[in-house]
Motif scaffolding. Structure first.
Motif, PDB file in Angstrom:
ATOM      1  N   CYS A  81      -5.940 -59.483   2.500  1.00 54.23           N
ATOM      2  CA  CYS A  81      -7.419 -59.321   2.982  1.00 54.23           C
ATOM      3  C   CYS A  81      -7.837 -58.603   1.559  1.00 54.23           C
ATOM      4  N   SER A  82      -9.270 -58.933   1.493  1.00 58.67           N
ATOM      5  CA  SER A  82     -10.149 -57.945   0.604  1.00 58.67           C
ATOM      6  C   SER A  82     -10.318 -56.527   0.976  1.00 58.67           C
ATOM      7  N   SER A  83      -9.992 -55.727   0.123  1.00 56.97           N
ATOM      8  CA  SER A  83     -10.196 -54.314   0.236  1.00 56.97           C
ATOM      9  C   SER A  83     -11.718 -53.901   0.492  1.00 56.97           C
ATOM     10  N   PHE A  84     -12.491 -54.824  -0.001  1.00 54.22           N
ATOM     11  CA  PHE A  84     -14.143 -54.577   0.074  1.00 54.22           C
ATOM     12  C   PHE A  84     -14.688 -54.991   1.475  1.00 54.22           C
ATOM     13  N   SER A  85     -14.153 -56.033   2.207  1.00 51.97           N
ATOM     14  CA  SER A  85     -14.783 -56.446   3.360  1.00 51.97           C
ATOM     15  C   SER A  85     -13.906 -56.567   4.518  1.00 51.97           C
ATOM     16  N   ASP A  86     -12.638 -56.226   4.005  1.00 48.49           N
ATOM     17  CA  ASP A  86     -11.562 -56.464   5.401  1.00 48.49           C
ATOM     18  C   ASP A  86     -11.552 -57.865   5.995  1.00 48.49           C
ATOM     19  N   ARG A  87     -11.678 -58.838   5.039  1.00 54.54           N
ATOM     20  CA  ARG A  87     -11.869 -60.387   5.421  1.00 54.54           C
ATOM     21  C   ARG A  87     -10.667 -60.833   4.857  1.00 54.54           C
ATOM     22  N   VAL A  88     -10.256 -61.795   5.514  1.00 55.98           N
ATOM     23  CA  VAL A  88      -8.901 -62.683   5.268  1.00 55.98           C
ATOM     24  C   VAL A  88      -9.366 -63.411   3.972  1.00 55.98           C
ATOM     25  N   THR A  89      -8.621 -63.188   2.683  1.00 58.60           N
ATOM     26  CA  THR A  89      -8.855 -63.950   1.342  1.00 58.60           C
ATOM     27  C   THR A  89      -7.679 -64.747   0.918  1.00 58.60           C
ATOM     28  N   HIS A  90      -6.475 -64.468   1.458  1.00 60.74           N
ATOM     29  CA  HIS A  90      -5.366 -65.194   1.023  1.00 60.74           C
ATOM     30  C   HIS A  90      -4.545 -65.673   2.142  1.00 60.74           C
ATOM     31  N   LEU A  91      -4.415 -66.986   2.486  1.00 59.44           N
ATOM     32  CA  LEU A  91      -3.426 -67.221   3.507  1.00 59.44           C
ATOM     33  C   LEU A  91      -2.417 -68.274   3.076  1.00 59.44           C
ATOM     34  N   VAL A  92      -1.254 -67.717   2.918  1.00 61.24           N
ATOM     35  CA  VAL A  92      -0.168 -68.551   2.406  1.00 61.24           C
ATOM     36  C   VAL A  92       1.128 -68.673   3.509  1.00 61.24           C
ATOM     37  N   LEU A  93       0.942 -69.831   3.912  1.00 56.02           N
ATOM     38  CA  LEU A  93       1.960 -70.133   5.064  1.00 56.02           C
ATOM     39  C   LEU A  93       2.894 -71.514   4.861  1.00 56.02           C
ATOM     40  N   GLU A  94       3.699 -71.390   4.053  1.00 59.33           N
ATOM     41  CA  GLU A  94       4.579 -72.645   3.458  1.00 59.33           C
ATOM     42  C   GLU A  94       5.707 -72.625   4.293  1.00 59.33           C
TER      43      GLU A  94
ATOM     44  N   LYS B 275       1.156 -56.451   7.322  1.00 59.94           N
ATOM     45  CA  LYS B 275       2.241 -56.542   8.184  1.00 59.94           C
ATOM     46  C   LYS B 275       2.111 -58.049   9.042  1.00 59.94           C
ATOM     47  N   TRP B 276       1.012 -58.669   8.793  1.00 63.07           N
ATOM     48  CA  TRP B 276       0.826 -59.987   9.363  1.00 63.07           C
ATOM     49  C   TRP B 276       1.360 -60.840   8.195  1.00 63.07           C
ATOM     50  N   PHE B 277       2.384 -61.642   8.389  1.00 60.35           N
ATOM     51  CA  PHE B 277       3.080 -62.590   7.236  1.00 60.35           C
ATOM     52  C   PHE B 277       1.964 -63.582   6.850  1.00 60.35           C
ATOM     53  N   GLY B 278       2.043 -63.533   5.345  1.00 63.12           N
ATOM     54  CA  GLY B 278       1.255 -64.522   4.751  1.00 63.12           C
ATOM     55  C   GLY B 278      -0.246 -64.217   4.614  1.00 63.12           C
ATOM     56  N   VAL B 279      -0.821 -63.097   5.106  1.00 67.45           N
ATOM     57  CA  VAL B 279      -2.155 -62.783   5.252  1.00 67.45           C
ATOM     58  C   VAL B 279      -2.193 -61.655   4.204  1.00 67.45           C
TER      59      VAL B 279
END
Length: 651
Positions: free
Chosen positions: A71-84, A65-69
């Protein structure tokens, strides 16, 4: 020998160190990047475009629900950040991301107002795609790029970057496919730039000087235009002195350095005495800390691994693989119906939440998140939408069509309500035939509609027939063409028989897919509203003409394209030059002239300008099967029409 005792303060410091290690380990496993994102928002989002980044409403950035974010299901870390194109600004937000989000694989902040220097990116060791174009960034290109060994695409264009290009660092990127540095204020030479894996390069409109190196001569002049100081091929300007820029001034000469010969070494006696006390303590403490650290890491790993058995979480992209992602500003060329298409898929964050509806009980189930997380390659782009090959984490491969609204063309599938759309998909999902590409599942939302089909390994007829017409091409022999024509005809005839009102609506060579045994199946059916079965027959006749002539219907005459293929064939035949119609690749085959003329007659009947004179598809199937006795006709029960089906199709 007396044993030394540790003071309470030393024990406390040891315990504190252990706790810090454990905290770092479990922070890694838990994937907690919220503070970095909130800090970036506070420093860069002056216009409130990131309102969904609200811990009070959505406490987990990985909730989707966080726009543009992403995450990896493995580590719950942000892997893609797309804010254009969000009017993000400031000169410190980018540094926050580069410092803290060390699991990023995709970072796209293009078309914003970010300013200041690009910070060190050394922490982003997993980064594959970096898009910072169309901002207000200044200063040099960071040399830390050279440490990001997984980088595939870099776009820093349309900024105000200055200084020399760090050629030595960029040369280390062995997986780099795209490098865009155009429209900046970069200076110096590119003579030592060596980019053997790069497919797209653009350094135009800078202040570069010197000779374009031989290693870059495969790129067009447009990649270097706008640099008054650059000279030599492929540019038209001639270099005054080739030796002026033979080396890269950004790289200092390598010196033969020797270690100092005057290192202070204590006498062996003192060293041994000191190690007997401090060494033992260091070893004991070190072993204790390492043991706890390894235990914590293993516990974290196996705890996560229990949920993800059989999945591959780190998929390396091959050098030649096309990376298609939301932020990619590049064009991918794919011949679909004779054209070249550009793609720019939307960010996954723009997809609304929802469930995939499966129409085939035999297909392996997956969630929308699995689909969006998969590696994707654009297969083709047409009037009804864009099709991608998607490879899921479990290795399952599907074709995904993202529908688009193009007015009346796709009114029935993109502009209708949910209930009508679902009813339409259920009708198409019930169609089962060897020569019809199966619709496996669909996804519906107000602004997004996806169709999931089975994937065909040999691509489309268009690619087999028209692709790579130069040296090294493997010609499509006559027997295979007859087999494909017969299979496609059966598929269309089945569609017409299955529902009296159903028309394919978009028959063309790029919508006839081929499996590894050269069996043909029609795809992209039932998606248009303004189509009839008679128009299907005409379009199928055009496909037959493509098989015979090696040419294709095209808006312009170019590389084998013909504006109106049926008219061109009729004009040639009218002049009694029938042999001039056939594809030169077929001329090496013997004793097939009569069969080709028979297929030509079928094609001309299908493309008759008199609609009522066109044969039914069931009759077309019979006529094609009579050529060569249809030696390639599949024996599967559902592969051809029964006598009853053929008669119904002709009625």
């Amino acid at each position: 020998m007396a044993r030394s005792r540790r003071s309470p303060s030393s024990l406390f410091m040891l315990l504190l160190a252990v706790l810090l290690f454990l905290h770092s380990v479990f922070t890694f496993c838990g994937g907690e990047d919220m503070q970095a994102l909130l800090q970036f928002k506070a420093e860069s989002d002056g216009e409130g475009k990131l309102a969904s980044w609200n811990p009070a409403d959505n406490p987990n950035p990985c909730s989707g629900k966080w726009f543009g974010v992403t995450c990896s299901s493995f580590s719950d870390r942000v892997t893609h950040l797309v804010l254009e194109n969000l009017s993000l600004s400031g000169n410190s937000g980018l540094r926050v991301l580069a410092t803290n989000l060390n699991q990023l694989r995709v970072l796209s902040l293009k078309s914003n107002f970010l300013s200041g220097d690009i910070p060190s990116l050394a922490n982003l060791t997993d980064l594959k795609l970096l898009f910072l174009s169309e901002n207000r960034l200044t200063g040099p290109i960071p040399t830390s790029l050279g440490t990001l060994k997984r980088l595939h695409r870099v776009d820093l264009s349309s900024n105000s970057l200055s200084g020399m290009i760090p050629t030595g660092e960029l040369n280390k990127l062995s997986q780099l496919l795209t490098l865009r540095l155009d429209r900046n204020n970069l200076t110096g030479s590119i003579a030592s730039l060596r980019l053997p894996t790069v497919e797209q390069l653009n350094v135009s409109f800078n202040l570069l000087s010197g000779v374009v190196p031989a290693s870059l001569l495969t790129f067009p002049p447009s990649a270097f235009h706008g640099n008054p100081g650059l000279c030599g091929p492929p540019l038209s300007s001639v270099c005054q002195s080739q030796s002026a820029v033979e080396s890269d001034p950004t790289e200092p000469p390598v010196l033969d350095k020797k270690l100092p010969e005057t290192e202070a070494v204590e006498p062996s006696g003192k060293t041994e005495g000191r190690m007997s006390r401090a060494g033992v303590i260091a070893i004991v403490v070190g072993d204790f800390v390492v043991l706890i650290l390894i235990t914590a890491l293993l516990s974290c790993y196996f705890w996560k691994q229990s949920y993800l058995t059989g999945k591959t979480h780190r998929r390396e992209v091959k050098a030649g693989e096309k990376i298609v992602y939301s932020s990619s500003p590049y064009t991918t060329s794919t011949a679909t119906g004779g054209g070249t298409n550009n793609i720019q898929p939307p960010p996954p964050a723009l997809y609304p939440s929802g469930k995939i509806v499966f129409l085939d009980e035999g297909v392996k189930r997956f969630e929308l998140e699995d689909l969006l997380r998969s590696s994707a390659e654009m297969l083709g782009k047409g009037g009804s939408g864009t099709t991608y090959k998607a490879v899921l984490d479990d290795g399952n491969v599907v074709a995904v069509k993202r529908l688009r609204d193009s007015g009346n063309l796709t009114r029935t599938v993109t502009s209708v309500g949910k209930r009508e759309f679902e009813e339409k998909m259920e009708v198409l999902g019930r169609l089962r035939h060897l020569n019809v590409v199966g619709l496996k599942a669909f996804y519906y939302a107000r602004d997004e509609k996806l169709l999931v089909y089975e994937f065909y390994t040999n691509g489309s007829l268009f690619t087999l027939l028209h692709g790579n017409r130069g040296p090294g091409r493997t010609p499509l022999e006559w027997g295979t063409r007859v087999k494909i024509a017969a299979g496609a005809a059966r598929g269309v005839a089945y569609l017409h028989h299955a529902n009296r009102k159903l028309a394919h609506g978009n028959i063309k060579a790029s919508n006839i897919l081929i499996d590894k045994s050269n069996n043909a199946a029609v795809s992209d059916y039932g998606l248009t509203s303004k189509s009839t079965q008679k128009s299907d027959i005409y379009a199928f006749g055009v496909v037959l003409l493509e098989l015979l002539t090696g040419k294709y219907q095209s808006p312009e005459v170019n590389n084998g394209g013909v504006v109106d293929l049926p008219k061109w064939v009729q004009s040639v035949v009218r002049e009694e030059w029938t042999s001039e119609v056939f594809d030169l690749e077929l001329m090496r085959c013997k004793d097939i002239e009569e069969e080709m003329v028979g297929m030509l007659q079928i094609a001309m009947a299908c493309t008759s300008t008199e609609v009522d004179q066109r044969p039914k598809m069931g009759h077309v199937v019979k006529m094609i099967e009579e050529i060569r006795g249809c030696e390639s006709s599949p024996s599967h029960e559902s592969s051809s029409l029964s006598n009853d089906e053929a008669s119904l199709s002709e009625s």
